[in-house]
Write a protein that holds these residues in place. Sequence first.
Motif, PDB file in Angstrom:
ATOM      1  N   LEU A 152       7.864  -9.206 -13.172  1.00 18.55           N
ATOM      2  CA  LEU A 152       8.146  -9.617 -11.787  1.00 18.55           C
ATOM      3  C   LEU A 152       9.359 -10.517 -11.717  1.00 18.55           C
ATOM      4  N   ARG A 153       9.477 -11.434 -12.672  1.00 17.24           N
ATOM      5  CA  ARG A 153      10.587 -12.407 -12.686  1.00 17.24           C
ATOM      6  C   ARG A 153      11.940 -11.717 -12.834  1.00 17.24           C
ATOM      7  N   GLU A 158      13.184 -15.981  -7.966  1.00 19.97           N
ATOM      8  CA  GLU A 158      12.179 -16.907  -8.495  1.00 19.97           C
ATOM      9  C   GLU A 158      11.197 -17.351  -7.413  1.00 19.97           C
ATOM     10  N   ALA A 161       8.919 -14.460  -6.454  1.00 22.23           N
ATOM     11  CA  ALA A 161       7.956 -14.189  -7.515  1.00 22.23           C
ATOM     12  C   ALA A 161       6.804 -15.193  -7.465  1.00 22.23           C
ATOM     13  N   LEU A 181      11.307  -5.231  -4.990  1.00 24.36           N
ATOM     14  CA  LEU A 181      10.243  -4.967  -5.953  1.00 24.36           C
ATOM     15  C   LEU A 181      10.170  -3.483  -6.291  1.00 24.36           C
TER      16      LEU A 181
END
Length: 258
Positions: A152-153, A158, A161, A181
Amino acid sequence: MNEATGPILYTIDGAIAVITLNRPEKRNALDDELVAGLNAALRRADADEAVRAVIITGAGKDFCAGADLRQLERIAERSILENLRDAETLMELFLNIRRVRIPVIAAVRGRALAGGCGLATACDIVLAAESARFGYPEVKIGFVPAMVMAILRRNVSEKRAFELIARGEELSAAEAERIGLINRVFPDESFASEVERYASTFADRSRSAVVLTKRLLYQMDGMSFEAALRSGADTNAIARMTEDCRQGIARFLSRTQR
């Protein structure tokens, strides 16, 4: 060709390998057998030089609802070393997706939640039906989406996430696309044909160029600017020596010289 291996269906359609999670009655939840079968199917696709791309999808209404309930029940009964080995099995799956030399595409219908969302976003490309839903709800049961955090990062900012994993709310496909995403959203009624059309473009691309591109992109994670440029220069030189590149340049020159 269509083969069933436990909870995994493996199909070859021209130059595309289709891997289907085949536990629709369990919303394709991840258990040891499914993860092992998926790892084996990925290795099989990677070893087939005729395959240009891999699609991972789910049978039934959902892509993957995360961990199987029986797996969750056993967590409290296992020792820390047993839980570590279990976690490493899933870690190996995420690594395998990166190790597969050709593009791995997640085709998501319905829900992709928790480890299922991690599985989707671990793929190189994510295509979703407009009614699909994504999310990391682990925090709601006191759990941490720890390994998928590494994925995800690398996909979203940031702050985004942290919001996704700390609140545990679901996202629509449109919102998931908006924040980066996932890659594309297609209408529900034409989703299968749109995925097929999208994946088939890789059959017309240079396999060696795509393989080198995927390897280089992920090699650059954590590199300094200079090291990334050096790695790019090395790959540039290798690409020039491939037969695909030589033939491509010859075709281009023949067209321009007419």
